[in-house]
Design a protein around this motif. Sequence first.
Motif, PDB file in Angstrom:
ATOM      1  N   GLU A  18       0.831  -1.211   0.000  1.00  0.00           N
ATOM      2  CA  GLU A  18       0.000   0.000   0.000  1.00  0.00           C
ATOM      3  C   GLU A  18       0.863   1.257   0.000  1.00  0.00           C
ATOM      4  OE1 GLU A  18      -3.942  -1.706   2.351  1.00  0.00           O
ATOM      5  OE2 GLU A  18      -2.242  -0.955   3.517  1.00  0.00           O
ATOM      6  N   LEU A  19       1.905   1.264   0.821  1.00  0.00           N
ATOM      7  CA  LEU A  19       2.800   2.425   0.846  1.00  0.00           C
ATOM      8  C   LEU A  19       3.489   2.574  -0.508  1.00  0.00           C
ATOM      9  CD1 LEU A  19       4.198   4.770   2.239  1.00  0.00           C
ATOM     10  CD2 LEU A  19       5.856   3.133   3.170  1.00  0.00           C
ATOM     11  N   ALA A  20       3.943   1.467  -1.064  1.00  0.00           N
ATOM     12  CA  ALA A  20       4.610   1.499  -2.368  1.00  0.00           C
ATOM     13  C   ALA A  20       3.697   2.096  -3.431  1.00  0.00           C
ATOM     14  CB  ALA A  20       5.046   0.095  -2.767  1.00  0.00           C
ATOM     15  N   GLU A  21       2.445   1.676  -3.431  1.00  0.00           N
ATOM     16  CA  GLU A  21       1.489   2.193  -4.413  1.00  0.00           C
ATOM     17  C   GLU A  21       1.277   3.696  -4.237  1.00  0.00           C
ATOM     18  OE1 GLU A  21      -3.207   1.715  -5.550  1.00  0.00           O
ATOM     19  OE2 GLU A  21      -2.144  -0.084  -4.840  1.00  0.00           O
ATOM     20  N   LYS A  22       1.200   4.141  -3.002  1.00  0.00           N
ATOM     21  CA  LYS A  22       0.964   5.568  -2.732  1.00  0.00           C
ATOM     22  C   LYS A  22       2.124   6.452  -3.199  1.00  0.00           C
ATOM     23  CE  LYS A  22      -2.147   5.078   1.221  1.00  0.00           C
ATOM     24  NZ  LYS A  22      -3.269   5.907   0.824  1.00  0.00           N
ATOM     25  N   VAL A  23       3.357   5.921  -3.137  1.00  0.00           N
ATOM     26  CA  VAL A  23       4.516   6.728  -3.542  1.00  0.00           C
ATOM     27  C   VAL A  23       5.032   6.373  -4.936  1.00  0.00           C
ATOM     28  CG1 VAL A  23       5.235   7.288  -1.191  1.00  0.00           C
ATOM     29  CG2 VAL A  23       6.179   5.270  -2.305  1.00  0.00           C
ATOM     30  N   GLY A  24       4.395   5.399  -5.584  1.00  0.00           N
ATOM     31  CA  GLY A  24       4.739   5.084  -6.970  1.00  0.00           C
ATOM     32  C   GLY A  24       5.984   4.257  -7.171  1.00  0.00           C
ATOM     33  N   VAL A  25       6.251   3.343  -6.235  1.00  0.00           N
ATOM     34  CA  VAL A  25       7.388   2.427  -6.400  1.00  0.00           C
ATOM     35  C   VAL A  25       6.906   0.998  -6.224  1.00  0.00           C
ATOM     36  CG1 VAL A  25       9.098   4.115  -5.613  1.00  0.00           C
ATOM     37  CG2 VAL A  25       8.060   2.542  -3.944  1.00  0.00           C
ATOM     38  N   ARG A  26       7.792   0.041  -6.451  1.00  0.00           N
ATOM     39  CA  ARG A  26       7.448  -1.362  -6.241  1.00  0.00           C
ATOM     40  C   ARG A  26       7.564  -1.705  -4.757  1.00  0.00           C
ATOM     41  NH1 ARG A  26      11.117  -4.698 -10.300  1.00  0.00           N
ATOM     42  NH2 ARG A  26      11.507  -5.505  -8.244  1.00  0.00           N
ATOM     43  N   ARG A  27       6.845  -2.733  -4.338  1.00  0.00           N
ATOM     44  CA  ARG A  27       6.902  -3.162  -2.939  1.00  0.00           C
ATOM     45  C   ARG A  27       8.331  -3.511  -2.526  1.00  0.00           C
ATOM     46  NH1 ARG A  27       7.325  -7.564   0.046  1.00  0.00           N
ATOM     47  NH2 ARG A  27       7.443  -8.905  -1.765  1.00  0.00           N
ATOM     48  N   GLU A  28       9.087  -4.092  -3.434  1.00  0.00           N
ATOM     49  CA  GLU A  28      10.461  -4.472  -3.132  1.00  0.00           C
ATOM     50  C   GLU A  28      11.315  -3.263  -2.728  1.00  0.00           C
ATOM     51  OE1 GLU A  28       8.706  -5.484  -5.773  1.00  0.00           O
ATOM     52  OE2 GLU A  28       8.665  -7.652  -5.574  1.00  0.00           O
ATOM     53  N   THR A  29      11.022  -2.116  -3.295  1.00  0.00           N
ATOM     54  CA  THR A  29      11.746  -0.900  -2.926  1.00  0.00           C
ATOM     55  C   THR A  29      11.508  -0.573  -1.461  1.00  0.00           C
ATOM     56  OG1 THR A  29      11.554  -0.062  -5.191  1.00  0.00           O
ATOM     57  CG2 THR A  29      12.055   1.556  -3.466  1.00  0.00           C
ATOM     58  N   ILE A  30      10.273  -0.703  -1.000  1.00  0.00           N
ATOM     59  CA  ILE A  30       9.960  -0.449   0.400  1.00  0.00           C
ATOM     60  C   ILE A  30      10.664  -1.476   1.289  1.00  0.00           C
ATOM     61  CG2 ILE A  30       8.119  -0.266   2.128  1.00  0.00           C
ATOM     62  CD1 ILE A  30       8.145   2.025   0.005  1.00  0.00           C
ATOM     63  N   VAL A  31      10.685  -2.741   0.850  1.00  0.00           N
ATOM     64  CA  VAL A  31      11.396  -3.789   1.599  1.00  0.00           C
ATOM     65  C   VAL A  31      12.868  -3.412   1.753  1.00  0.00           C
ATOM     66  CG1 VAL A  31      12.193  -6.204   1.540  1.00  0.00           C
ATOM     67  CG2 VAL A  31       9.838  -5.650   0.906  1.00  0.00           C
ATOM     68  N   PHE A  32      13.520  -3.029   0.658  1.00  0.00           N
ATOM     69  CA  PHE A  32      14.931  -2.658   0.702  1.00  0.00           C
ATOM     70  C   PHE A  32      15.158  -1.420   1.566  1.00  0.00           C
ATOM     71  CE2 PHE A  32      15.570  -4.832  -3.628  1.00  0.00           C
ATOM     72  CZ  PHE A  32      15.986  -6.005  -3.029  1.00  0.00           C
ATOM     73  N   LEU A  33      14.269  -0.462   1.503  1.00  0.00           N
ATOM     74  CA  LEU A  33      14.383   0.727   2.349  1.00  0.00           C
ATOM     75  C   LEU A  33      14.306   0.351   3.825  1.00  0.00           C
ATOM     76  CD1 LEU A  33      12.170   3.297   0.424  1.00  0.00           C
ATOM     77  CD2 LEU A  33      14.604   3.524   0.914  1.00  0.00           C
ATOM     78  N   GLU A  34      13.329  -0.484   4.175  1.00  0.00           N
ATOM     79  CA  GLU A  34      13.152  -0.880   5.569  1.00  0.00           C
ATOM     80  C   GLU A  34      14.346  -1.668   6.100  1.00  0.00           C
ATOM     81  OE1 GLU A  34       9.368  -2.830   6.080  1.00  0.00           O
ATOM     82  OE2 GLU A  34       8.267  -0.938   5.819  1.00  0.00           O
TER      83      GLU A  34
END
Length: 64
Positions: A18-34
């Motif tokens: 959901e966060l990825a969709e809101k900021v326009g990136v893939r879920r994997e990007t959020i995983v790597f950020l976290e």
Amino acid sequence: MKTRIKEFRAKYNLTQAELAEKVGVRRETIVFLEKGKYNPSLKLAHDIAVILETSIDELFIFEE
């Protein structure tokens, strides 16, 4: 770099997808950020901070 994305995401009951969709990136990007394995662009850091209603300084802990 350490992040508090997961902590803030939980506060707003958002999944990584959901966060990825809101900021326009893939879920994997959020995983790597976290996991601290990816340094975001200033725009992405700003967009995430806006969605999570916090500042970039509160969200990301930059270490030397």
